[in-house]
Design a protein around this motif. Structure first.
Motif, PDB file in Angstrom:
ATOM      1  N   ASN A 233       2.722   7.562  -6.411  1.00  0.00           N
ATOM      2  CA  ASN A 233       3.351   8.853  -6.704  1.00  0.00           C
ATOM      3  C   ASN A 233       4.639   9.075  -5.917  1.00  0.00           C
ATOM      4  OD1 ASN A 233       1.382   9.523  -8.583  1.00  0.00           O
ATOM      5  ND2 ASN A 233       0.068  10.428  -7.016  1.00  0.00           N
ATOM      6  N   GLU A 234       4.806   8.367  -4.808  1.00  0.00           N
ATOM      7  CA  GLU A 234       6.026   8.493  -4.014  1.00  0.00           C
ATOM      8  C   GLU A 234       7.084   7.452  -4.400  1.00  0.00           C
ATOM      9  OE1 GLU A 234       4.892   8.531   0.103  1.00  0.00           O
ATOM     10  OE2 GLU A 234       3.525  10.226  -0.216  1.00  0.00           O
TER      11      GLU A 234
ATOM     12  N   TRP B 133      -4.036   2.109  -9.379  1.00  0.00           N
ATOM     13  CA  TRP B 133      -3.010   2.592  -8.445  1.00  0.00           C
ATOM     14  C   TRP B 133      -2.066   3.582  -9.131  1.00  0.00           C
ATOM     15  CZ3 TRP B 133       2.214   0.200  -7.877  1.00  0.00           C
ATOM     16  CH2 TRP B 133       2.907   0.652  -6.743  1.00  0.00           C
TER      17      TRP B 133
ATOM     18  N   GLN C 123       0.808  -1.220   0.000  1.00  0.00           N
ATOM     19  CA  GLN C 123       0.000   0.000   0.000  1.00  0.00           C
ATOM     20  C   GLN C 123       0.844   1.274   0.000  1.00  0.00           C
ATOM     21  OE1 GLN C 123      -2.831  -0.513   3.213  1.00  0.00           O
ATOM     22  NE2 GLN C 123      -4.067  -1.886   1.958  1.00  0.00           N
ATOM     23  N   LYS C 124       1.981   1.202  -0.678  1.00  0.00           N
ATOM     24  CA  LYS C 124       2.801   2.398  -0.842  1.00  0.00           C
ATOM     25  C   LYS C 124       2.158   3.288  -1.904  1.00  0.00           C
ATOM     26  CE  LYS C 124       7.078   0.276   0.609  1.00  0.00           C
ATOM     27  NZ  LYS C 124       8.414  -0.160   0.239  1.00  0.00           N
ATOM     28  N   SER C 125       2.337   4.566  -1.770  1.00  0.00           N
ATOM     29  CA  SER C 125       1.802   5.505  -2.739  1.00  0.00           C
ATOM     30  C   SER C 125       2.581   5.392  -4.047  1.00  0.00           C
ATOM     31  CB  SER C 125       1.917   6.937  -2.196  1.00  0.00           C
ATOM     32  OG  SER C 125       1.680   7.858  -3.221  1.00  0.00           O
TER      33      SER C 125
END
Length: 192
Positions: A38-39, A113, A34-36
């Motif tokens: 965009n990051e 995502w 569940q890492k972003s």
């Protein structure tokens, strides 16, 4: 019905394929954690995948390309399954599509995502257009139908991937035949 001839022009050498597998596995791990998106950086993804950045940029413009290539691989597998059909019919084509969707349920989730729907829908539309051409569907309507079918198939896959309970293959097939029109059979149209 004649045999389907789907064009499979995607050729990935063994080394490039191994690199792609490492990158898609690392990307999926970041998604599951569940890492972003965009990051997520190319540097971090390459570290996670144990792939050099130079190797990454030799084959990709950005991280979204990994998802696009995975879509191309899935569509190539579907094309091969369709080519292998001895008697193509709505039922056998639907079966091949359902099998492919179920095998790649993570793809529509990755697209959401990464917010790269605009890059994969044209692939699905193009594949649908190629299928309709192979089936000799009326040329004036082909692009419209392909756009509709490509979007429908993407939405179906996305909804299947987001269901709380995993549907069986037969349940998925029943949904498919209820939702996706049989373009092989001309409907009866009122003359009023």
């Amino acid at each position: 019905m004649t045999k389907l001839i789907m064009n499979n022009q995607l050729h990935i050498d063994q080394r490039t394929h191994q690199t792609h597998r490492k990158l898609i596995t690392a990307l999926q791990a970041n998604f599951k954690a569940q890492k972003s998106f965009n990051e997520l950086t190319v540097k971090q993804l390459c570290l996670d995948a144990h792939v050099g950045r130079a190797t990454f940029y030799r084959h990709h413009q950005d991280i979204e390309d990994i998802i696009v290539i995975e879509y191309l691989i899935a569509l190539q597998q579907l094309g091969q399954a369709l080519n292998d059909l001895t008697t193509p019919s709505y039922a056998t084509i639907a079966g091949a599509i359902v099998t492919t969707i179920r095998t790649h349920l993570d793809l529509p989730l990755l697209v959401t995502w990464a917010q790269c729907r605009e890059r994969v829908i044209p692939l699905e539309v193009g594949f649908a257009q190629q299928l309709l051409t192979s089936l000799a569907i009326h040329p004036k309507q082909r692009h419209f139908m392909a756009t509709y079918l490509g979007n429908c198939l993407h939405q179906l896959a996305w909804q299947l991937a987001n269901t709380q309970t995993t549907l069986s293959k037969i349940e998925t097939y029943r949904l498919f035949i209820q939702l996706i029109p049989n373009v092989l059979q001309a409907p009866t149209i009122p003359t009023d």
